[in-house]
Design an enzyme around this catalytic site. Structure first.
Site, short mmCIF file in Angstrom:
data_model
loop_
_atom_site.label_atom_id
_atom_site.label_comp_id
_atom_site.label_asym_id
_atom_site.label_seq_id
_atom_site.Cartn_x
_atom_site.Cartn_y
_atom_site.Cartn_z
N LYS A 8 84.85 17.59 53.23
CA LYS A 8 84.29 17.69 51.76
C LYS A 8 85.26 19.11 50.93
O LYS A 8 85.50 19.02 49.89
CB LYS A 8 82.99 17.71 51.47
N ARG B 244 90.26 13.28 45.41
CA ARG B 244 88.65 13.37 45.64
C ARG B 244 88.07 12.13 45.28
O ARG B 244 87.11 11.72 45.75
CB ARG B 244 88.20 14.38 44.57
N ARG C 139 73.45 27.50 28.28
CA ARG C 139 75.33 27.12 28.64
C ARG C 139 75.76 27.68 30.04
O ARG C 139 77.07 27.67 30.15
CB ARG C 139 76.14 27.68 27.36
N ASN D 20 84.54 8.36 47.23
CA ASN D 20 84.04 7.50 46.61
C ASN D 20 83.82 6.10 47.54
O ASN D 20 83.36 5.11 47.15
CB ASN D 20 84.19 6.88 45.45
N GLU E 290 76.67 8.69 55.73
CA GLU E 290 77.77 9.63 54.76
C GLU E 290 78.72 10.17 55.68
O GLU E 290 79.69 10.42 55.14
CB GLU E 290 76.99 10.67 53.88
N HIS F 90 69.93 6.62 49.01
CA HIS F 90 71.28 6.76 48.57
C HIS F 90 72.35 6.44 49.73
O HIS F 90 73.24 5.52 49.74
CB HIS F 90 71.71 8.12 47.99
#
Length: 355
Positions: A219, A233, A113, A237, A177, A257
């Site tokens: 970021k 945020r 957890r 995208n 990116e 990616h």
């Protein structure tokens, strides 16, 4: 050494950028930490493992590849941790590219957890994006990163010298990116990339460190303002909605990616023009700069109709509505929904033609 802070309800931490930063990893490990695990790939370990001063850590090897970024791999790694004496006092170091930082973060979030994680990204793409912000997860057949959790790290350690060992293709994937960061929030960063193509592609040390720091700052600012992608945020995208559809459509085997994001930026920029949000002259600057840092692999044979159909299962689709991040000028973007499918389809076709 440069330092940029992230402040979230879950945890406050910093991203540190500098040559030799790995030597400080022990400073970020809490007292009374039990077994330390390092998640990495064989190639990264062979290249850089000797630089990581954690002699008593247990190394976990992940085969790598987007197609292996699945829940079954996380389960196998967790079993290995249990057998090696992992407990709630354990800590995980994710040492690799974006797939490893995503997988490592999710493994740490899930094991018993939740145990702490330190992110040490070794690819440019991971350094400026995946390792920062706590978004972790794995892929489903239906789409990319659809199974995961928010789990903020204790620290992110970024050594720009790692970029010297990347292939040209991996390096360019990270640059896409960074271009994204300029388009969404930082005109001076975009202008630097636009004007210094040769310097950046030759991996000039000062230039690379500068663009890494600028994108990391962006970021960190955005994550601090909006940890869980409730509003601001979502601007991160840009290029990802259609880019993720491309990755899914090609089975995560054809593009890196960052290359998928480059295609997605072409398509989203075209869509912004068609939607009346972006001037053609601004769009051409974006297209030209993305193209200058290419090429990406051929997209011949990809069906625009199939990509459109895949948008419905993207994690940024809410109540059946696809959300697009579209530039309104270089340095500013807008989240838009409810666009006509025909317009989106034509923009995807335009993106395929440009890529």
């Amino acid at each position: 050494m440069q330092r940029f802070s992230v402040s979230t309800p879950q945890r406050d931490y910093s991203a540190f950028i500098g040559r030799g930063v790995l030597q400080q990893v022990a400073e970020h490990i809490p007292a009374k930490t039990g077994q330390i695990f390092i998640l990495t790939t064989r190639d990264v370990w062979d290249l850089h493992g000797a630089r990581l001063p954690l002699p008593n850590a247990k190394v976990l090897f992940f085969p790598g590849g987007e197609q292996r970024k699945r829940l079954s791999e996380v389960e196998a790694l967790a079993e290995e941790m249990v057998l090696a004496g992992g407990d709630r006092s354990s800590l995980l170091v994710a040492f690799g590219g974006g797939i490893v930082t995503d997988m490592g973060g999710f493994l740490a979030a899930s094991f018993l957890r939740g145990i702490p994680v330190i992110q040490i990204p070794t690819t440019l793409l991971a350094q400026v994006d995946a390792a920062i912000g706590g978004k972790t997860g794995v892929n489903l057949v239906a789409g990319k990163n659809l199974f995961g959790a928010f789990h903020q790290p204790l620290a992110v350690l970024i050594d720009p010298d790692f970029t010297r060992t990347l292939t040209d293709r991996e390096f360019r994937a990270g640059l896409y990116e960074i271009i994204k960061g300029g388009v969404i929030r930082d005109l001076p960063l975009f202008e630097f990339l636009e004007s210094n193509v040769e310097k950046v592609l030759s991996r000039d040390g000062d230039s690379v460190e500068r663009i890494i720091a600028d994108k990391v700052r962006i970021k960190c600012e955005v994550v601090t303002a909006d940890e869980r992608e409730g509003d601001l945020r979502r601007i991160l995208n840009f290029g990802h909605t259609i880019g993720h559809a491309m990755e899914s459509e090609t089975g995560y085997k054809r593009l890196l990616h960052g290359e998928a994001v480059a295609f997605g930026m072409h398509a989203a920029t075209d869509l912004a023009v068609r939607a009346g949000l972006l001037a053609v002259t601004e769009a051409e600057r974006i297209h030209t700069t993305v193209k200058a840092y290419g090429p990406i692999p051929s997209l011949e044979g990809i069906s625009a109709e199939n990509l459109l159909a895949r948008l419905a299962s993207d994690k940024k689709t809410i109540q059946g509505k696809v959300h697009f991040v579209l530039p309104t000028c270089i340095g500013e973007v807008k989240v838009v929904t409810g666009l006509d499918d025909g317009m989106v389809l034509e923009s995807i076709k335009a993106g395929l033609a440009r890529s």
